[in-house]
Design an enzyme around this catalytic site. Structure first.
Site, PDB file in Angstrom:
ATOM      1  N   THR A   2       0.842  -1.198   0.000  1.00  0.00           N
ATOM      2  CA  THR A   2       0.000   0.000   0.000  1.00  0.00           C
ATOM      3  C   THR A   2       0.871   1.240   0.000  1.00  0.00           C
ATOM      4  O   THR A   2       2.092   1.136   0.009  1.00  0.00           O
ATOM      5  CB  THR A   2      -0.924   0.019   1.236  1.00  0.00           C
ATOM      6  OG1 THR A   2      -1.958   0.944   1.016  1.00  0.00           O
ATOM      7  CG2 THR A   2      -0.175   0.381   2.499  1.00  0.00           C
ATOM      8  N   LYS A  34      -7.717   2.525   4.834  1.00  0.00           N
ATOM      9  CA  LYS A  34      -6.522   2.289   5.637  1.00  0.00           C
ATOM     10  C   LYS A  34      -6.167   3.479   6.515  1.00  0.00           C
ATOM     11  O   LYS A  34      -5.131   3.473   7.171  1.00  0.00           O
ATOM     12  CB  LYS A  34      -5.350   1.968   4.716  1.00  0.00           C
ATOM     13  CG  LYS A  34      -5.601   0.751   3.842  1.00  0.00           C
ATOM     14  CD  LYS A  34      -4.491   0.553   2.856  1.00  0.00           C
ATOM     15  CE  LYS A  34      -4.867  -0.526   1.858  1.00  0.00           C
ATOM     16  NZ  LYS A  34      -3.870  -0.659   0.808  1.00  0.00           N
ATOM     17  N   GLY A  46      -2.870   5.837   9.858  1.00  0.00           N
ATOM     18  CA  GLY A  46      -2.941   5.027   8.652  1.00  0.00           C
ATOM     19  C   GLY A  46      -2.017   3.838   8.795  1.00  0.00           C
ATOM     20  O   GLY A  46      -1.060   3.879   9.571  1.00  0.00           O
ATOM     21  N   SER A 125       4.678   0.050   0.188  1.00  0.00           N
ATOM     22  CA  SER A 125       5.408  -0.245  -1.045  1.00  0.00           C
ATOM     23  C   SER A 125       5.585   0.978  -1.935  1.00  0.00           C
ATOM     24  O   SER A 125       6.596   1.120  -2.610  1.00  0.00           O
ATOM     25  CB  SER A 125       4.700  -1.357  -1.820  1.00  0.00           C
ATOM     26  OG  SER A 125       3.353  -0.983  -2.071  1.00  0.00           O
ATOM     27  N   GLY A 157       0.572   5.867  -7.031  1.00  0.00           N
ATOM     28  CA  GLY A 157      -0.366   4.949  -7.677  1.00  0.00           C
ATOM     29  C   GLY A 157      -0.059   4.718  -9.146  1.00  0.00           C
ATOM     30  O   GLY A 157      -0.367   3.656  -9.691  1.00  0.00           O
ATOM     31  N   CYS A 160       3.612   2.415  -8.511  1.00  0.00           N
ATOM     32  CA  CYS A 160       3.625   1.202  -7.683  1.00  0.00           C
ATOM     33  C   CYS A 160       2.421   0.314  -8.010  1.00  0.00           C
ATOM     34  O   CYS A 160       1.278   0.753  -7.903  1.00  0.00           O
ATOM     35  CB  CYS A 160       3.607   1.588  -6.203  1.00  0.00           C
ATOM     36  SG  CYS A 160       3.494   0.168  -5.097  1.00  0.00           S
ATOM     37  N   THR A 163      -0.398  -0.078  -5.286  1.00  0.00           N
ATOM     38  CA  THR A 163      -1.076   1.148  -4.851  1.00  0.00           C
ATOM     39  C   THR A 163      -2.082   1.543  -5.915  1.00  0.00           C
ATOM     40  O   THR A 163      -1.753   1.562  -7.101  1.00  0.00           O
ATOM     41  CB  THR A 163      -0.045   2.282  -4.654  1.00  0.00           C
ATOM     42  OG1 THR A 163       0.901   1.868  -3.668  1.00  0.00           O
ATOM     43  CG2 THR A 163      -0.712   3.573  -4.214  1.00  0.00           C
TER      44      THR A 163
END
Length: 176
Positions: A2, A34, A46, A125, A157, A160, A163
């Site tokens: 995440t 999260k 988080g 990540s 996002g 990764c 994500t």
């Protein structure tokens, strides 16, 4: 895994996270929340790591906040001690990013409580991508903490594979 990012600027602190949950290399769910508010909405937190583990840690952290009347650093240190020494808790795999109006912290299962430079946190990540983006935006723009966190998550996002672009964002305001 995440991406969780926290930014503090001009009397605002934000923690934002994506919503992707994976099992191995398969996306299991895309809208996991999260990031949440704790301790009567005075603390935001988080997590990166195992979802069930993180929810257990949220509950334990909230208990520590209640025991220490909302004192973030004391609660974080006590959680980290328990996490490190308790045989069952040691098996939990997650990182927590927590913040209130005075501090931003990373809590790890190794017993570490870290207050990062510039009150910028990026874990998971996609953390390195989000951190680089947020740092550049903090140093070179006048964007708000929320805008920086959103843009940093968007960039993470895009890069990764663990994500996504479903964001949960919590923000606290305080007197700067």
């Amino acid at each position: 895994m995440t991406t969780i990012v926290s930014v503090r600027r001009n009397g605002h602190v934000v923690i934002a996270g994506d919503g992707q949950a994976t099992l191995g290399n398969t996306v299991m769910k895309g809208n996991v929340k999260k990031v949440r508010r704790l301790y009567n909405d005075k603390v935001i937190a988080g997590f990166a790591g195992g979802t069930a583990d993180a929810f257990t840690l949220f509950e334990l952290f909230e208990r520590k906040l209640e025991m220490h009347q909302g004192h973030l650093v004391k609660a974080a240190v006590e959680l980290a001690k328990d996490w490190r020494t308790d045989r069952m808790l040691r098996k939990l795999e997650a990182l927590l990013a927590v913040a209130d109006e005075t501090a931003s912290l990373i809590i790890t299962g190794n017993g570490d409580v870290v207050q990062p430079e510039n009150d910028l946190i990026a874990i998971g990540s996609g953390g390195p991508y989000a951190q680089a983006a947020a740092r550049a935006l903090l140093e070179n723009t006048e964007l708000s903490a929320r805008e920086i966190a959103e843009k940093a998550l968007d960039i993470a996002g895009d890069i990764c594979i663990y994500t996504n672009h479903f964001h949960t964002i919590e923000e606290l305001s305080y007197k700067a």
